[in-house]
Design an enzyme around this catalytic site. Structure first.
Site, PDB file in Angstrom:
ATOM      1  CG  ASN A  36      -1.713   1.249   1.396  1.00  0.00           C
ATOM      2  OD1 ASN A  36      -1.820   2.043   0.454  1.00  0.00           O
ATOM      3  ND2 ASN A  36      -2.291   1.439   2.574  1.00  0.00           N
ATOM      4  CE  LYS A  95       0.136   3.526   4.895  1.00  0.00           C
ATOM      5  NZ  LYS A  95      -0.065   3.697   6.304  1.00  0.00           N
ATOM      6  CG  HIS A 123      -5.939   1.508   5.137  1.00  0.00           C
ATOM      7  ND1 HIS A 123      -5.524   2.463   6.033  1.00  0.00           N
ATOM      8  CD2 HIS A 123      -4.868   0.700   4.921  1.00  0.00           C
ATOM      9  CE1 HIS A 123      -4.250   2.251   6.336  1.00  0.00           C
ATOM     10  NE2 HIS A 123      -3.830   1.179   5.669  1.00  0.00           N
ATOM     11  CD  GLU A 158      -3.262   5.382   6.771  1.00  0.00           C
ATOM     12  OE1 GLU A 158      -3.269   5.569   5.543  1.00  0.00           O
ATOM     13  OE2 GLU A 158      -2.297   4.877   7.378  1.00  0.00           O
ATOM     14  CD  GLU A 183      -3.390  -2.910   7.306  1.00  0.00           C
ATOM     15  OE1 GLU A 183      -2.247  -3.052   6.868  1.00  0.00           O
ATOM     16  OE2 GLU A 183      -4.080  -1.907   7.064  1.00  0.00           O
ATOM     17  N   GLY A 239       2.304   2.065  10.740  1.00  0.00           N
ATOM     18  CA  GLY A 239       3.190   3.225  10.619  1.00  0.00           C
ATOM     19  C   GLY A 239       3.852   3.634  11.924  1.00  0.00           C
ATOM     20  CB  SER A 244       5.344  -1.827  11.880  1.00  0.00           C
ATOM     21  OG  SER A 244       4.838  -0.526  12.141  1.00  0.00           O
TER      22      SER A 244
HETATM   23  C1  PEP Z   1      -0.706   0.039   5.929  1.00  0.00           C
HETATM   24  O1  PEP Z   1      -0.627   1.137   5.379  1.00  0.00           O
HETATM   25  O2  PEP Z   1      -1.694  -0.660   5.735  1.00  0.00           O
HETATM   26  C2  PEP Z   1       0.392  -0.385   6.797  1.00  0.00           C
HETATM   27  C3  PEP Z   1       0.329  -1.560   7.352  1.00  0.00           C
HETATM   28  O3  PEP Z   1       1.444   0.501   6.958  1.00  0.00           O
HETATM   29  P1  PEP Z   1       2.890   0.174   7.635  1.00  0.00           P
HETATM   30  O4  PEP Z   1       3.384  -1.107   7.036  1.00  0.00           O
HETATM   31  O5  PEP Z   1       3.739   1.346   7.282  1.00  0.00           O
HETATM   32  O6  PEP Z   1       2.660   0.031   9.114  1.00  0.00           O
END
Ligand code: PEP
Length: 257
Positions: free
Chosen positions: A9, A11, A95, A97, A167, A173, A212
């Protein structure tokens, strides 16, 4: 056996030239014989170009979001059919976000999931608890609610053509990853919940971990029996890191053949 998935992803990152460089590098580094599905999720405006660059290769393209409506007077929105038209195969729905910053609720996410299925896209449904919910030991209750909303609208059969990404919001992040045991516990819970309605669909369903994931921690996460790959944010922008994550997933894929 379930074929592992590594999904990147991006973003709101990238540019035409940076994307070109990254995609060409990934094309070279992701080995064709690795028994995994690899998908990148660039921003909307780059999807058509990414599809062209990757055409005929082993990396698929997906979108980060989709409109629940099929078309019409919805300024600024992009329909599932349009995503399909520019070469997408997958789309992320729900997601954290989108849920947090754009106030998408479970019902809206379920409608997006339905729109994706109708257009022949594979929805990647994101679920996960916030830090507060995590500390209150509510992870299972939260993911159950999020998945149940999708089942209520789409029936259990929708999950025959979908992927779930667990997630935990506190791990996205932040550099703070769920331990392999924590991830496994929620993944097993999710699979069990789907199995209550259809054991066959549950057995085939790919459940990815996101939060992460890096080259250095992917292997231990992917060793867990119910972790079928990763949804990767930050590390998907580095060809080196993403390659390592794909390599870790391919070991899981090979071990299961
Ligand atoms: C994500 O954007 O879904 C995500 C898991 O980000 P990161 O790997 O940076 O934590």
């Amino acid at each position: 056996m379930r074929r592992p998935v590594v999904a990147g992803n991006w973003k709101m990152h990238g540019s035409r030239s940076a994307n070109h460089t990254l995609l060409m590098e990934l094309e070279q580094r992701v080995e064709t014989e690795w028994p995994i599905d690899v998908v990148v999720f660039p921003p909307f405006v780059y999807l058509a170009e990414a599809s062209r660059i990757l055409d005929g290769g082993q990396i698929w393209v997906g979108a980060q979001d989709v409109c629940a409506e099929a078309g019409g007077a919805f300024t600024g929105q992009v329909s599932a059919a349009m995503l399909k038209d520019v070469g997408c195969r997958y789309v992320i729905v729900g997601h954290s976000e989108r849920r947090r910053l754009y106030h998408e609720d479970d019902a809206q996410v379920a409608r997006k999931f339905a729109a994706a299925l109708r257009a022949g896209l594979i929805p990647v449904l994101c679920v996960g608890e916030t830090l507060e919910e995590h500390e209150a030991h509510r992870a299972e209750a939260v993911v159950a609610r999020q998945v149940d909303a999708v089942i209520a609208m789409n029936g259990i059969s929708g999950f025959a053509h979908a992927i779930i990404a667990y997630e935990p919001v506190w791990a996205i992040g932040t550099g703070r990853t769920a331990s392999p045991q924590q991830a496994q516990a929620v993944h097993a819970y999710l699979r069990g919940r789907i199995a209550l309605q259809d054991a066959n669909i549950a057995g085939q369903l790919r459940i990815l971990y996101g939060g992460s994931v890096k080259g250095g921690n992917a292997a231990e996460l992917f060793q867990m029996p119910d972790v079928d790959g990763g949804l990767v944010g930050g590390a998907s922008l580095s060809a080196d890191e993403f390659q390592q994550i794909c390599a870790a997933a391919s070991l899981r894929g090979s071990a299961r053949h």
